[in-house]
Design an enzyme around this catalytic site. Structure first.
Site, short mmCIF file in Angstrom:
data_model
loop_
_atom_site.label_atom_id
_atom_site.label_comp_id
_atom_site.label_asym_id
_atom_site.label_seq_id
_atom_site.Cartn_x
_atom_site.Cartn_y
_atom_site.Cartn_z
N PRO A 58 0.82 -1.13 -0.01
CA PRO A 58 0.04 -0.21 -0.03
C PRO A 58 0.82 1.23 -0.02
CG PRO A 58 0.09 -0.83 2.03
CD PRO A 58 0.81 -1.94 1.25
N LYS A 59 0.52 2.27 -0.50
CA LYS A 59 1.21 3.67 -0.66
C LYS A 59 0.62 4.53 0.09
CE LYS A 59 3.74 6.82 -2.38
NZ LYS A 59 3.60 7.81 -1.43
N PHE A 60 1.07 4.81 1.29
CA PHE A 60 0.66 5.88 2.27
C PHE A 60 0.80 7.23 1.84
CE2 PHE A 60 1.11 1.84 4.61
CZ PHE A 60 -0.07 2.10 5.45
N GLU A 82 -2.94 6.05 -0.83
CA GLU A 82 -3.49 6.57 -2.20
C GLU A 82 -3.39 5.40 -3.33
OE1 GLU A 82 -0.96 9.82 -3.10
OE2 GLU A 82 0.83 8.49 -3.46
N GLY A 83 -3.18 4.21 -2.91
CA GLY A 83 -3.04 3.46 -4.16
C GLY A 83 -2.01 2.17 -3.67
#
Length: 305
Positions: free
Chosen positions: A31-33, A178-179
């Site tokens: 996961p992209k924080f 965010e993705g």
């Protein structure tokens, strides 16, 4: 600082993709924080250095993370994202407020807005540069280093199952993810190269206003900091309605001396700085250079104080 990897280092980067990559047995998904990129260096004795993506040292702004890093073995170097959690989700404005704090204000902000470090790679450990090793090996070492410590230093979740990754992509936006970032399991850490891939939920992003060009009452453009990059960027010229709306907020904020930043088509331009109290939604498109367009002002202020 006695370590096999010393600041400044060039960080690995990701290129944006439009669909979830699938290659069974070859890819890892994280996961992209929504935070600030940071490299953490644990040196000898009580030495700790924190480096932003721009190579700027920000150790004094994050005394809580610097203190937590002392629990790591000497010679450890981590790459990751600094986040601040407020109301059950990541708060990028609060992170920017922390990053912009003076050494005198940083301890109080650390108590009010404690930071967490979401580590996603290890560049060195046990006095050895791990960047040439495959990601799968580096991930194992990262987990070994951090599992015993716990917050505020933690490894980001990772899966090799694309269906699990898709579930994360669909269910985690509500907490500020965010993705996804996608990495090859057999790939070395390539500083400065866009070898990783990034899948975002939308083509828009949130940014924090740190300055403006033109008069505060009707700014010509805004100077912004975006997640994952602490280098200020100048937006494209604002529309007349946005100039009026931004001016209504900016004239209530104390303006500082500012500095210079690069504007597409203009080169270096001077700007006045403001506290990180205003968030905007932006779109980023590319011609020869990345153009950042402000779409709207977001309600509410930032968390930086």
């Amino acid at each position: 600082m006695r370590a096999p990897v010393v600041p400044p280092v060039r960080v690995a980067l990701a290129r944006t993709v439009g669909t979830l990559p699938r290659d069974p047995g070859r890819l890892a998904y994280e996961p992209k924080f929504d935070g600030h990129r940071m490299v953490l260096f644990r040196g000898a004795g009580d030495e700790v250095a924190l480096q932003a993506r721009s190579s700027r040292l920000v150790t004094a702004a994050f005394p809580d993370l610097a203190a937590a890093a002392l629990a790591l073995p000497e010679g450890t170097v981590l790459d990751g994202e600094v986040v601040v959690w407020t109301g059950g989700r990541t708060d990028f404005a609060a992170v920017q407020g922390r990053a912009a704090a003076t050494p005198g204000r940083a301890p109080a902000l650390a108590r009010r807005l404690p930071a967490s470090y979401a580590a996603f790679d290890v560049l060195a450990a046990d006095g050895v540069d791990l960047r040439p090793r495959p990601y799968a090996r580096r991930r194992e070492r990262l987990v070994d280093l951090l599992d015993a410590l716990g917050p505020p230093l933690q490894a980001v979740p990772m899966t090799t199952d694309p269906d699990t990754a898709r579930d994360w992509f669909d269910t985690l936006p509500g907490i500020g993810v965010e993705g996804l970032v996608v990495k090859r399991l057999d790939e070395a850490y390539k500083g400065g190269a866009r070898a990783w891939r990034k899948l975002r939920h939308t083509d828009t992003r949130d940014a924090v206003v740190v300055g403006f060009t033109g008069p505060a009452q009707r700014p010509a453009a805004l100077v912004l900091v975006l997640p994952d990059d602490d280098t200020p960027v100048v937006s494209s010229p604002l529309t007349p309605p946005l100039r009026a709306r931004a001016g209504a907020v900016l004239r209530t904020l104390p303006a500082g001396e500012g500095g210079t930043a690069t504007a597409v088509g203009l080169g270096e331009v001077a700007y006045r700085s403001v506290p990180p109290a205003l968030e905007v939604e932006v779109a980023q498109g590319t011609t020869r250079h990345t153009v950042t367009t402000v779409l709207r002002l977001k309600e509410g202020g930032g968390g930086g104080g």
